[in-house]
Write a protein that holds these residues in place. Structure first.
Motif, short mmCIF file in Angstrom:
data_model
loop_
_atom_site.label_atom_id
_atom_site.label_comp_id
_atom_site.label_asym_id
_atom_site.label_seq_id
_atom_site.Cartn_x
_atom_site.Cartn_y
_atom_site.Cartn_z
N VAL A 320 0.85 -1.19 0.00
CA VAL A 320 0.00 0.00 0.00
C VAL A 320 0.89 1.25 0.00
N PHE A 321 0.80 2.02 -1.06
CA PHE A 321 1.57 3.27 -1.16
C PHE A 321 0.80 4.42 -0.51
N SER A 322 1.54 5.41 -0.04
CA SER A 322 0.93 6.61 0.51
C SER A 322 1.04 7.73 -0.52
N PRO A 323 -0.06 8.41 -0.85
CA PRO A 323 0.00 9.49 -1.84
C PRO A 323 0.73 10.70 -1.27
N ARG A 324 1.20 11.58 -2.16
CA ARG A 324 1.91 12.79 -1.76
C ARG A 324 1.22 14.01 -2.35
N LEU A 325 1.09 15.04 -1.56
CA LEU A 325 0.49 16.28 -2.03
C LEU A 325 1.50 17.07 -2.86
N VAL A 326 1.11 17.43 -4.07
CA VAL A 326 1.94 18.25 -4.95
C VAL A 326 1.22 19.58 -5.16
N VAL A 327 1.79 20.65 -4.61
CA VAL A 327 1.15 21.97 -4.65
C VAL A 327 1.59 22.73 -5.89
N ARG A 328 0.62 23.18 -6.66
CA ARG A 328 0.91 23.98 -7.85
C ARG A 328 0.08 25.26 -7.80
N ARG A 329 -0.70 25.55 -8.87
CA ARG A 329 -1.30 26.89 -8.96
C ARG A 329 -2.82 26.92 -8.90
N THR A 330 -3.49 25.79 -8.69
CA THR A 330 -4.96 25.81 -8.78
C THR A 330 -5.63 26.02 -7.42
N CYS A 331 -4.85 26.39 -6.42
CA CYS A 331 -5.43 26.78 -5.12
C CYS A 331 -4.77 28.08 -4.69
N ARG A 332 -5.52 28.91 -3.98
CA ARG A 332 -4.95 30.18 -3.55
C ARG A 332 -3.85 29.95 -2.53
N SER A 333 -2.90 30.86 -2.49
CA SER A 333 -1.74 30.70 -1.63
C SER A 333 -2.06 31.01 -0.18
N ARG A 334 -1.30 30.35 0.69
CA ARG A 334 -1.35 30.63 2.11
C ARG A 334 -0.15 29.97 2.76
N ALA A 335 0.06 30.21 4.04
CA ALA A 335 1.23 29.67 4.71
C ALA A 335 1.28 28.16 4.66
N VAL A 336 0.11 27.51 4.49
CA VAL A 336 0.09 26.05 4.46
C VAL A 336 0.94 25.49 3.34
N ARG A 337 1.15 26.29 2.25
CA ARG A 337 2.01 25.85 1.16
C ARG A 337 3.42 25.55 1.69
N GLU A 338 3.89 26.40 2.61
CA GLU A 338 5.21 26.19 3.17
C GLU A 338 5.21 25.04 4.17
N VAL A 339 4.14 24.93 4.94
CA VAL A 339 4.04 23.88 5.94
C VAL A 339 4.05 22.50 5.29
N SER A 340 3.43 22.41 4.11
CA SER A 340 3.33 21.11 3.43
C SER A 340 4.68 20.55 3.03
N GLY A 341 5.67 21.46 2.86
CA GLY A 341 6.98 20.99 2.45
C GLY A 341 7.06 20.66 0.97
N MET A 342 6.02 20.98 0.22
CA MET A 342 6.00 20.69 -1.20
C MET A 342 6.21 21.99 -1.97
N SER A 343 6.59 21.85 -3.23
CA SER A 343 6.80 23.04 -4.06
C SER A 343 6.22 22.79 -5.43
N ASP A 344 6.09 23.86 -6.22
CA ASP A 344 5.58 23.70 -7.58
C ASP A 344 6.51 22.83 -8.38
N ARG A 345 5.88 22.00 -9.24
CA ARG A 345 6.67 21.13 -10.10
C ARG A 345 6.17 21.28 -11.52
#
Length: 345
Positions: A320-345
């Protein structure tokens, strides 16, 4: 008794399938192996004939894969992983594609016919009691992909966790009316992603509003662009439209984006959007999504099946694999983008 390909395989130190490939001029044999097999055959005085070929077919050296929809980015990537893994073995891959859920039965029956394949991969198909009994009676090596059952080896993703992560992310960004686009009828992955969506809402003290869950009732069904387009149009017709949507697959999210554009709405200014899969095209449209390792799922499924063929009595295993959140541009920005540890790809 005359010389058979079994004798050649034993003396040449290769499998029966490799000997068969040499005599049938198959390209998937190294030149060194080809020369060794032909040399041994000549030394033993072997000449290919019909009866010997019949002996070689005691094992088909075929793996059958029953797939709900062949023209789907998710399945194409899973199949790529399967093909690469099969290419490293003495087996070939035989695909049975079901254009609709109603046709899975007939394709499964074809794949399970005696002598057609040594093993079976069944993708994204809920195991009803009838299916479970049919697979058990087949007494073959079987691996479930993108689904799970205690009685069979499986490779899957934690879809509940993925649905939860997507919805929790939207909640943390401050969205208030979070909708969900699923498919009808729902295969196990879609059911589980919706469960994760509902779990995140309830944990946040929000109710699950059936009016904010949409699925296309028109053909083509399933994880396809048209279904996402139709479902988004339904949501836009609600008395109070959502301000964010978690979509059960990226390809549906592309259809949802089209519906939003036609309505004159912009993402993420007017609506946030999160998909699921992280198919290749997603990065080009800037889609925030949950990544699942599609290629790896295909490879591991083949490895499990080959292991089961060699060791039929070993214990059932589940990956069983665990999915990973990939943050890009289809949601408005907020500090949670930094908390997630993910970046635009």
């Amino acid at each position: 008794m005359g010389v058979t390909i079994y004798d050649i395989a034993e003396q040449a130190g290769v499998s029966i399938a490799t000997v068969s490939r040499v005599f049938n001029n198959h390209t998937r044999v190294s030149e060194a192996t080809r020369r060794r097999v032909l040399r041994v055959a000549a030394e033993l005085g072997y000449q290919p004939h019909v009866s010997a070929q019949s002996l070689a077919r005691r094992k088909t050296h075929l793996i059958a894969a029953v797939i709900p929809v062949l023209s789907n980015f998710f399945y194409m990537e899973v199949i790529r992983g399967m093909q690469d893994a099969v290419a490293e073995s003495d087996f070939d891959l035989l695909l049975y594609a079901a254009p609709s859920p109603q046709e899975i039965d007939s394709q499964l029956e074809r794949a399970l016919q005696k002598g057609r394949a040594d093993g079976l991969l069944l993708l994204s198909t809920p195991l009803t009691e009838a299916y479970r009994n049919r697979l058990k009676s087949a007494r073959g090596s079987i691996v479930l992909v993108d689904a799970a059952d205690p009685d069979f080896d499986s490779v899957s993703v934690d879809n509940v966790k993925g649905g939860y992560m997507a919805t929790r992310y939207l909640i943390d960004l401050g969205y208030e009316r979070i909708a969900h686009i699923t498919v009808a009828p729902e295969p196990p992955p879609a059911v589980q992603r919706r469960q994760g969506y509902e779990q995140a809402l309830r944990e946040a003290g929000r109710s699950v509003d059936p009016a904010l869950i949409a699925a296309s009732g028109r053909k083509p069904y399933g994880f396809v662009e048209e279904a996402g387009y139709e479902a988004m149009r339904q949501l836009l017709e609600r008395d109070e439209r959502p301000d964010a949507v978690f979509v059960a697959s990226d390809i549906q999210a592309l259809g949802a984006l089209k519906a939003l554009q036609e309505a004159g709405l912009q993402v993420p200014r007017d609506m946030g959007l999160v998909g699921f899969d992280d198919i290749v095209v997603s990065k080009y449209v800037g889609l925030t999504t949950l990544r699942q390792p599609m290629y790896e799922m295909g490879r591991i499924a083949i490895e499990k099946l080959l292991s089961r063929l060699k060791h039929p009595e070993r214990s059932v295993s589940h990956t069983v694999f665990s999915p990973r959140l990939v943050v890009r541009r289809t949601c408005r920005s907020r500090a949670v983008r930094e908390v997630s540890g993910m970046s635009d790809r």
